[in-house]
Design an enzyme around this catalytic site. Structure first.
Site, mmCIF file in Angstrom:
data_model
loop_
_atom_site.group_PDB
_atom_site.id
_atom_site.type_symbol
_atom_site.label_atom_id
_atom_site.label_comp_id
_atom_site.label_asym_id
_atom_site.label_seq_id
_atom_site.Cartn_x
_atom_site.Cartn_y
_atom_site.Cartn_z
ATOM 1 N N GLU A 80 -66.866 -26.718 -27.236
ATOM 2 C CA GLU A 80 -67.020 -27.665 -28.366
ATOM 3 C C GLU A 80 -65.683 -28.393 -28.616
ATOM 4 O O GLU A 80 -65.323 -28.698 -29.753
ATOM 5 C CB GLU A 80 -67.488 -26.954 -29.653
ATOM 6 C CG GLU A 80 -68.644 -25.990 -29.469
ATOM 7 C CD GLU A 80 -70.030 -26.604 -29.601
ATOM 8 O OE1 GLU A 80 -70.138 -27.728 -30.097
ATOM 9 O OE2 GLU A 80 -70.993 -25.943 -29.180
HETATM 10 C C1 LIG Z 1 -69.001 -20.496 -21.144
HETATM 11 C C2 LIG Z 1 -68.957 -21.977 -21.292
HETATM 12 C C3 LIG Z 1 -70.062 -22.649 -21.778
HETATM 13 C C4 LIG Z 1 -70.042 -24.048 -21.874
HETATM 14 N N1 LIG Z 1 -71.176 -24.708 -22.280
HETATM 15 C C5 LIG Z 1 -71.224 -26.069 -22.154
HETATM 16 C C6 LIG Z 1 -72.469 -26.763 -22.339
HETATM 17 O O1 LIG Z 1 -73.497 -26.180 -22.674
HETATM 18 N N2 LIG Z 1 -72.477 -28.108 -22.143
HETATM 19 C C7 LIG Z 1 -71.359 -28.794 -21.772
HETATM 20 O O2 LIG Z 1 -71.447 -30.013 -21.612
HETATM 21 N N3 LIG Z 1 -70.170 -28.164 -21.599
HETATM 22 C C8 LIG Z 1 -70.077 -26.823 -21.762
HETATM 23 N N4 LIG Z 1 -68.892 -26.156 -21.548
HETATM 24 C C9 LIG Z 1 -67.715 -26.925 -21.156
HETATM 25 C C10 LIG Z 1 -66.622 -26.940 -22.215
HETATM 26 O O3 LIG Z 1 -66.999 -27.778 -23.260
HETATM 27 C C11 LIG Z 1 -65.318 -27.370 -21.497
HETATM 28 O O4 LIG Z 1 -64.909 -26.257 -20.733
HETATM 29 C C12 LIG Z 1 -64.236 -27.783 -22.460
HETATM 30 O O5 LIG Z 1 -64.561 -29.000 -23.091
HETATM 31 C C13 LIG Z 1 -62.884 -27.949 -21.764
HETATM 32 O O6 LIG Z 1 -62.979 -28.702 -20.597
HETATM 33 P P1 LIG Z 1 -62.360 -28.132 -19.239
HETATM 34 O O7 LIG Z 1 -62.860 -26.757 -19.047
HETATM 35 O O8 LIG Z 1 -62.618 -29.099 -18.174
HETATM 36 O O9 LIG Z 1 -60.808 -28.029 -19.522
HETATM 37 P P2 LIG Z 1 -59.748 -29.202 -19.376
HETATM 38 O O10 LIG Z 1 -60.233 -30.420 -20.061
HETATM 39 O O11 LIG Z 1 -59.337 -29.305 -17.960
HETATM 40 O O12 LIG Z 1 -58.549 -28.595 -20.228
HETATM 41 C C14 LIG Z 1 -57.633 -27.613 -19.721
HETATM 42 C C15 LIG Z 1 -56.466 -27.489 -20.713
HETATM 43 O O13 LIG Z 1 -55.824 -28.768 -20.847
HETATM 44 C C16 LIG Z 1 -55.795 -29.159 -22.208
HETATM 45 N N5 LIG Z 1 -55.954 -30.610 -22.290
HETATM 46 C C17 LIG Z 1 -56.921 -31.379 -21.735
HETATM 47 N N6 LIG Z 1 -56.757 -32.662 -22.077
HETATM 48 C C18 LIG Z 1 -55.673 -32.710 -22.882
HETATM 49 C C19 LIG Z 1 -54.985 -33.748 -23.558
HETATM 50 N N7 LIG Z 1 -55.399 -35.013 -23.552
HETATM 51 N N8 LIG Z 1 -53.888 -33.424 -24.272
HETATM 52 C C20 LIG Z 1 -53.456 -32.155 -24.357
HETATM 53 N N9 LIG Z 1 -54.066 -31.132 -23.731
HETATM 54 C C21 LIG Z 1 -55.159 -31.398 -23.018
HETATM 55 C C22 LIG Z 1 -56.962 -28.422 -22.864
HETATM 56 O O14 LIG Z 1 -56.774 -28.290 -24.255
HETATM 57 C C23 LIG Z 1 -56.938 -27.107 -22.108
HETATM 58 O O15 LIG Z 1 -56.026 -26.232 -22.713
HETATM 59 C C24 LIG Z 1 -68.885 -24.763 -21.503
HETATM 60 C C25 LIG Z 1 -67.754 -24.071 -21.028
HETATM 61 C C26 LIG Z 1 -67.788 -22.702 -20.907
HETATM 62 C C27 LIG Z 1 -66.591 -22.003 -20.339
#
Ligand SMILES: Cc1cc2nc3c(=O)[nH]c(=O)nc-3n(C[C@H](O)[C@H](O)[C@H](O)COP(=O)(O)OP(=O)(O)OC[C@H]3O[C@@H](n4cnc5c(N)ncnc54)[C@H](O)[C@@H]3O)c2cc1C
Length: 598
Positions: A408
């Protein structure tokens, strides 16, 4: 512009009257019945299988068991909470929905499964669907016949969700969008019948949203992800290979999908905080029970100050979060009614009421998830070696809680968002009257030359909370003046400012609650006394958090005379708040240890 009594973010610019806020003590018997229904279900069906079994339940191997609980939850009406009665749902107002979510958190992985069904998986249709789409899909979702999921994230589009590559192209006949792309981390994806999919139509640079049925074909699923926690919750990749989606399944307007996605997440964010309240309270029951029974050095470990300190802190965070969550939940409901009364359509009223409180939802998500993770960690500590064993369920809580800081919107993204939304509302849309707020700052600073000038109930505390807000405004103004548009690139400073903003909101919510309780004759004085102490303890810690954040921010952008003046000002405004934290934590812990629960 319509003048409104319900303006998101306005907590920062004015002091609310306790009379105008909702407090959890005001929930009706009917609302409490919803809570009990969900809690009883979770204890019977989920905890009933034994916590060790639950801790090892696997979304792939135990699919039948997972679906059996999902089916039973549907039969008990738990899947239709946010769906209107005309479509077979319970049609709960938003705040009762939050109370439902608090109880849902007792379901560990199943809180995610059912939470996805009732929130991100179905709200896009509830809020943005047309009459035909609602009539076609909502009854099945409410009855659990149709399991649903929300597909926004892609392998290369996580936090930067708008950069998704999934594409929808209208076929030559003009009847179907042909969907191609890959979604990742999709909750309920392994068994969903309906996927809400965000994709770009042809050459658009903005996302649109679609209702996609599994039976349309052209959908392949990845294997269940092997995760740290919420292991019984299905999480898969979803591949769309020439999936034909009827044209009429475009949800809302073309190109408005990203706004929709964000707004759905606002609701998901405050629900994470409501789940945090439930998780911490339930954890306290377990911890107190264990700490009263476990004897070391000839006495129950609950008699040790080091254990009381942890229990006191857990209770305080549950209390403060609860104050903020249900204050905002009720504001969303009131805003909804106000919008309907001013002629908004049903969908628009729901959407705009939620959008209004984006700042508060982000704050609550961050601090709800962080408090829940801390509480789970401290629960393991209180259980000692038994906390590390699968038998007690505490290690499962620790693993399951951790995801809430990531999904979220990560907590970093939410910290940035709380500030960005504040700037937008203050300086672009002008929904917040920044001019008046900035005018009031010098007076607020001057008031501080007197030791404590505020009178009335909690006058000293309310003055300190006003000062937290003023410090936020002054540093934001000063850093903005120096760094201009580069401030957004200085993320460390943005994180500091977001923390000061959050401390002001949370501390205010706690004190408004105790002020309202104090004014009510019906309040139990012993309980009120403990609630006041929790509000005081939180303010004591919040001032420390804000002092450090302010110091970090000022030392990071200011120099020379500005730096000297800003430190002087911050120290003058965030004055010492003389309480005895040890005594307060001990009193709070003793109260709940005796009571046995929150
Ligand atoms: C168990 C689970 C269930 C999920 N369920 C859903 C679902 O039902 N539907 C769905 O669509 N998604 C879902 N997600 C996805 C989830 O919303 C994303 O994992 C989350 O938004 C983070 O994206 P990412 O994993 O690609 O991390 P990234 O975006 O790669 O982030 C990695 C790190 O970099 C930081 N970061 C990224 N961008 C910036 C920035 N601009 N400035 C500073 N820091 C930054 C983040 O805060 C984080 O610490 C789920 C994830 C998990 C693990």
């Amino acid at each position: 512009m319509m003048t409104s009594n319900f303006v998101g973010g306005s907590f920062l610019l004015k002091n609310s009257n306790p009379k105008d806020i909702f407090i959890p003590e005001e929930f009706s018997e009917e609302q409490k019945m919803v809570f009990d229904l969900v809690k009883d279900f979770m204890l019977r069906e989920v905890h009933g299988m034994g916590l060790e079994k639950l801790a090892t339940l696997d979304a792939e191997k135990d699919r039948e068991k997972v679906l059996e609980i999902f089916r039973k939850a549907s039969e008990s009406g738990l899947c239709g909470v946010s769906i209107d009665e005309q479509y077979g749902g319970m049609g709960l107002d938003f705040n009762t929905g939050l109370l439902y979510t608090e109880a849902l958190s007792l379901g560990f992985s199943f809180a995610t499964t059912i939470g996805c069904q009732t929130s991100i998986g179905s709200l896009p249709i509830v809020w943005y669907g047309n009459d035909e789409q609602k009539a076609k899909y909502l009854p099945g979702i409410a009855s659990g016949e149709l399991a649903c999921s929300y597909c926004l994230t892609e392998p290369s589009a996580g936090s930067d969700a708008n950069s998704g590559k999934t594409k929808a192209v209208l076929n030559a006949e003009g009847t179907h969008y042909i969907l191609n792309g890959q979604k990742m981390w999709i909750t309920n994806g392994g068994f969903a019948d309906v996927y809400i999919v965000f994709a770009k139509i042809e050459g658009d640079d903005k996302l649109s949203a679609f209702i996609v049925e599994k039976k349309f074909g052209g959908i392949d699923l990845g294997k269940e992800e092997k995760k740290m926690g919420i292991k019984a919750s299905s999480t898969v990749q979803v591949f769309f290979n020439n999936c034909p989606v009827p044209k009429e399944n475009l949800l809302g307007e073309r190109g408005k999908g990203f706004n929709m996605a964000l707004n759905i997440l606002n609701s998901g964010r405050i629900k994470i905080a409501a789940g945090g309240v439930g998780g911490i309270k339930f954890g306290m029951e377990k911890v107190i029970d264990y700490a009263n029974q476990r004897v070391q050095f000839g006495v129950p470990i609950s008699s040790f100050g080091a254990m009381k300190q942890k229990i006191g802190k857990m209770a305080t965070m549950a209390f403060v979060l609860e104050s903020g969550v249900y204050r905002v939940g009720d504001d969303v409901d009131k805003k909804h009614k106000e919008l309907l009364a001013s002629g908004s359509s049903g969908n628009d009223a729901k959407i705009n009421a939620m959008r209004e409180y984006a700042i508060e939802c982000a704050i609550l998500k961050i601090h709800g998830s962080e408090a829940m993770c801390n509480a789970a960690d401290e629960s393991i500590q209180i259980f000692g070696g038994m906390g590390y064993s699968m038998e007690t369920g505490v290690e499962m809580a620790y693993r399951d809680a951790r995801i809430t800081k990531i999904y979220e919107g990560t907590n970093e993204i939410n910290r940035m968002l709380s500030l960005a939304e504040f700037y937008k509302r203050g300086f672009q849309t002008k929904e917040l009257d920044m001019k008046a707020a900035m005018k009031a700052v010098p007076m607020s600073v001057l008031n501080n030359w007197n030791p404590f000038s505020g009178g009335g109930d909690f006058g000293k505390e309310m003055e300190l909370i006003t000062n937290l807000k003023t410090v936020f405004l002054i540093i934001t103004g000063s850093a903005g003046g120096k760094l201009k548009s580069k401030l957004v690139e200085e993320q460390e400073i943005v994180m500091n400012l977001a923390d000061i903003l959050a401390m002001a909101f949370l501390a205010e919510s706690a004190f408004l609650r105790v002020a309202k309780l104090k004014a009510s004759k019906a309040t139990d004085q012993k309980e009120l006394n403990i609630k006041v102490q929790m509000a005081q303890l939180f303010l004591y810690d919040a001032l420390e958090t804000a002092r450090l954040a302010a110091k970090n921010a000022v030392d990071s952008y200011a120099d020379g005379l500005t730096k000297w003046a800003m430190h002087k000002l911050v120290n003058g405004m965030l004055k010492s708040y003389a309480i005895n934290p040890k005594d307060l934590r001990r009193n709070i812990a003793n109260y709940y240890i005796e009571k046995g629960k929150f």
